[in-house]
Write a protein that holds these residues in place. Structure first.
Motif, PDB file in Angstrom:
ATOM      1  N   ALA A  78       0.830  -1.201   0.000  1.00  0.00           N
ATOM      2  CA  ALA A  78       0.000   0.000   0.000  1.00  0.00           C
ATOM      3  C   ALA A  78       0.867   1.254   0.000  1.00  0.00           C
ATOM      4  N   TRP A  79       1.953   1.211   0.770  1.00  0.00           N
ATOM      5  CA  TRP A  79       2.846   2.361   0.875  1.00  0.00           C
ATOM      6  C   TRP A  79       3.474   2.705  -0.481  1.00  0.00           C
ATOM      7  N   VAL A  82       0.907   4.259  -2.883  1.00  0.00           N
ATOM      8  CA  VAL A  82       0.556   5.642  -2.530  1.00  0.00           C
ATOM      9  C   VAL A  82       1.703   6.589  -2.875  1.00  0.00           C
ATOM     10  N   ILE A  86       1.530   9.743  -5.408  1.00  0.00           N
ATOM     11  CA  ILE A  86       1.888  11.086  -4.942  1.00  0.00           C
ATOM     12  C   ILE A  86       2.989  11.683  -5.815  1.00  0.00           C
TER      13      ILE A  86
END
Length: 357
Positions: A78-79, A82, A86
């Motif tokens: 997930a990190w 994201v 970004i």
């Protein structure tokens, strides 16, 4: 080096998923670095802001490997996703504007989401929906032009962005293909090799023999086990028993002819198949193995052990029926035990019931 990086955190489970996450970091960091350098040379951006933000992004990418190392693979996946959104959707677009078309790189997230969450289709669809919303939000950003006003600039920018995307997707596909192939090879090896002794298991031995069946002129089957192995396990524990099995395999493996098949049948029972050999040569070799094992001691903290084996040898030039040969070799092995252990008995010269008492 690459293989070691990809394996960070795999010992804690989810091997393929962890390797894929690490793979995207290995791929993403160099590309991010190159992108930073090119952008810094071509655009008038505050050096402090530019390097600070990109430096933080690089650290954020590296944090994914740390999360994998700590065993938090779901969080790592997930990190990284994201951080990628970004970086492309906010950081790059902030500096270069919507008309730079940098946000088109978000299309790379679709295969990334698919590869990272293959086993969770609902979560994968949710992520893809989220990325789609982000993509169209940027595309229809109010008051901002979608394309460069200059036609030539527009064409060159479009070409550059889509070429970059094609290259990224090709690299991801290639690396994923290589990693999948390696994973399949490792699974195939695990299915064919005994995990304790690292030699063939019975199923793989029979499979390989079946492949060679048509080319066999003869075959020798040597079946053997460790004498009094249960007593070793009962008195010293299974850890010592496992070391005894490994010691035996090491002794045998050093003396195996190149065309033999060596397998563990289970417990302390082992089998050697020797295709296309002469009976007399097979008998001499089997006797040599029995004597060699008995002459090599196993030294452990618990003490020094002398291990011996009882071996049965069966040989065939016509029938080449493995199941029948195994029965014959098994009968000969038990005859060797009845005759005092630590010896070879050949099926064609087995002692009579009277002489074995």
């Amino acid at each position: 080096m690459l293989h070691k990086i990809l394996n960070i955190g795999t010992a804690k489970g989810h091997r393929h998923s962890v390797r894929m996450t690490n793979l995207f970091i290995v791929l993403g960091l160099p590309l991010l670095t190159v992108n930073v350098v090119i952008q810094g040379l071509e655009h008038q951006i505050s050096a402090l802001e530019f390097w600070l933000v990109n430096g933080l992004m690089m650290l954020a990418f590296c944090a994914t490997i740390l999360l994998n190392y700590l065993g938090h693979n779901e969080l790592a996946k997930a990190w990284i996703l994201v951080m990628f959104v970004i970086d492309i959707g906010i950081a790059s677009t902030r500096w270069f504007g919507i008309e730079s078309l940098m946000f088109f790189h978000l299309i790379v997230v679709y295969p990334v989401a698919f590869l990272l969450w293959q086993d969770k289709p609902l979560l994968r669809r949710s992520i893809i929906f989220f990325i789609t919303v982000v993509f169209f939000s940027l595309f229809y950003w109010p008051g901002e032009p979608m394309f460069p006003s200059d036609i030539q600039h527009k064409h060159s920018t479009m070409a550059m962005v889509f070429i970059n995307c094609a290259i990224l997707l090709s690299i991801i596909a290639k690396l994923f293909s290589n990693d999948t192939l390696r994973a399949h090879q490792e699974l195939a090896k695990k299915a064919s090799v005994d995990p304790l002794t690292n030699i063939l298991n019975r199923r793989e031995l029979e499979r390989q023999l079946d492949i060679q069946q048509q080319e066999l002129a003869s075959i020798a089957v040597m079946l053997f086990d460790i004498d009094n192995f249960k007593a070793i396990n009962d008195h010293y524990g299974h850890l010592v028993g496992d070391k005894a099995l490994k010691h035996l395999v090491a002794c045998i493996s050093q003396q195996l002819p190149s065309n033999t098949l060596f397998a563990r049948f289970g417990g302390d029972e082992f089998c050697i198949l020797w295709p296309n050999c002469q009976r007399q040569v097979a008998q001499q070799y089997a006797q040599q193995l029995v004597e060699s094992v008995a002459s090599r001691q196993l030294t452990l903290p618990q003490g020094t052990f002398t291990i011996s084996i009882s071996m049965g040898l069966a040989y065939e030039t016509q029938r080449k029926d493995l199941s029948r040969l195994l029965i014959d070799a098994d009968d000969a092995m038990y005859a060797a035990k009845r005759c005092g252990r630590n010896r070879l008995i050949c099926h064609w010269s087995m002692p009579s019931p009277a002489s074995s008492q």
